[in-house]
Design an enzyme around this catalytic site. Structure first.
Site, PDB file in Angstrom:
ATOM      1  N   HIS A  56       0.841  -1.197   0.000  1.00  0.00           N
ATOM      2  CA  HIS A  56       0.000   0.000   0.000  1.00  0.00           C
ATOM      3  C   HIS A  56       0.877   1.249   0.000  1.00  0.00           C
ATOM      4  O   HIS A  56       2.095   1.158   0.181  1.00  0.00           O
ATOM      5  CB  HIS A  56      -0.922   0.016   1.233  1.00  0.00           C
ATOM      6  CG  HIS A  56      -0.215  -0.076   2.539  1.00  0.00           C
ATOM      7  ND1 HIS A  56       0.479   0.967   3.089  1.00  0.00           N
ATOM      8  CD2 HIS A  56      -0.068  -1.104   3.402  1.00  0.00           C
ATOM      9  CE1 HIS A  56       0.997   0.588   4.236  1.00  0.00           C
ATOM     10  NE2 HIS A  56       0.699  -0.674   4.452  1.00  0.00           N
TER      11      HIS A  56
HETATM   12  P1  TYD Z   1      -1.429  -2.809   7.561  1.00  0.00           P
HETATM   13  O1  TYD Z   1      -1.016  -1.393   7.722  1.00  0.00           O
HETATM   14  O2  TYD Z   1      -2.101  -3.195   6.282  1.00  0.00           O
HETATM   15  O3  TYD Z   1      -0.169  -3.766   7.796  1.00  0.00           O
HETATM   16  P2  TYD Z   1       1.118  -4.023   6.899  1.00  0.00           P
HETATM   17  O4  TYD Z   1       1.380  -2.797   6.100  1.00  0.00           O
HETATM   18  O5  TYD Z   1       2.195  -4.339   7.865  1.00  0.00           O
HETATM   19  O6  TYD Z   1       0.888  -5.203   6.031  1.00  0.00           O
HETATM   20  O7  TYD Z   1      -2.340  -3.200   8.806  1.00  0.00           O
HETATM   21  C1  TYD Z   1      -2.742  -4.529   9.048  1.00  0.00           C
HETATM   22  C2  TYD Z   1      -4.009  -4.500   9.893  1.00  0.00           C
HETATM   23  O8  TYD Z   1      -3.737  -3.891  11.153  1.00  0.00           O
HETATM   24  C3  TYD Z   1      -5.132  -3.693   9.256  1.00  0.00           C
HETATM   25  O9  TYD Z   1      -6.350  -4.387   9.505  1.00  0.00           O
HETATM   26  C4  TYD Z   1      -5.151  -2.408  10.008  1.00  0.00           C
HETATM   27  C5  TYD Z   1      -4.581  -2.770  11.358  1.00  0.00           C
HETATM   28  N1  TYD Z   1      -3.788  -1.678  11.953  1.00  0.00           N
HETATM   29  C6  TYD Z   1      -4.287  -0.989  13.044  1.00  0.00           C
HETATM   30  O10 TYD Z   1      -5.398  -1.269  13.547  1.00  0.00           O
HETATM   31  N2  TYD Z   1      -3.534   0.015  13.586  1.00  0.00           N
HETATM   32  C7  TYD Z   1      -2.333   0.354  13.079  1.00  0.00           C
HETATM   33  O11 TYD Z   1      -1.659   1.289  13.599  1.00  0.00           O
HETATM   34  C8  TYD Z   1      -1.827  -0.365  11.939  1.00  0.00           C
HETATM   35  C9  TYD Z   1      -0.484  -0.044  11.346  1.00  0.00           C
HETATM   36  C10 TYD Z   1      -2.598  -1.372  11.407  1.00  0.00           C
END
Ligand code: TYD
Length: 137
Positions: A56
């Site tokens: 993303h």
């Molecule tokens: P995501 O940012 O997509 O993780 P990565 O980039 O490491 O693959 O987040 C994964 C899940 O965690 C998504 O459902 C959102 C949640 N999340 C939170 O609730 N709070 C946060 O601060 C972050 C970074 C993610």
């Protein structure tokens, strides 16, 4: 979407304080070491070696990634150019600007990625569709 480039993202080396008496090392992130004030800290761990994180871009968020333990690769893409950073030293972190697509991969066993973020969690700041990201750049 910010008109940022992968070349706007860079490694910041943190001060490493090493004792003279084999007590290990200490690194510090204090005001003005990174170009934003951190409003959130989170960390990735237990990541399988074949898993990819990220996938993303953010519209406004700045992030600073530190490999507290182990190593992993961060592949950045600004829609035109790609650049891969291997993070493997706990005193060297990567600053990621807004408007940059990122993938985190090749996590070593036991790797821990600490993330300092400029804003609290906000799903509306994410762009999770690569084609939509490309169109915005
Ligand atoms: P995501 O940012 O997509 O993780 P990565 O980039 O490491 O693959 O987040 C994964 C899940 O965690 C998504 O459902 C959102 C949640 N999340 C939170 O609730 N709070 C946060 O601060 C972050 C970074 C993610």
């Amino acid at each position: 979407m910010r008109d940022t480039k992968v070349t706007d993202c860079y490694i910041i080396e943190l001060k490493k304080i090493e004792g003279q008496d084999a007590r290990g090392s200490l690194s510090v992130i204090e005001k003005n070491v990174i170009p934003f004030e951190s409003k959130r800290v989170y960390y990735l761990y237990d990541v399988p070696s074949d898993a990819k994180r990220g996938g993303h871009a953010h519209k406004e968020l700045y992030q600073f990634l530190i490999p507290l333990c182990g190593s992993f690769d961060v592949v950045l893409n600004d829609g035109y150019s790609k650049k891969t950073f291997t993070l493997n030293k706990p005193n060297k972190g990567l600053l990621i600007c807004p408007g940059i697509w990122r993938e985190l991969e090749n996590f070593s066993s036991g790797a821990v990625c600490l993330v300092l973020a400029s804003e609290v969690y906000d799903e509306s700041d994410y762009i999770r569709d690569f084609m939509a990201f490309k169109k915005c750049k």
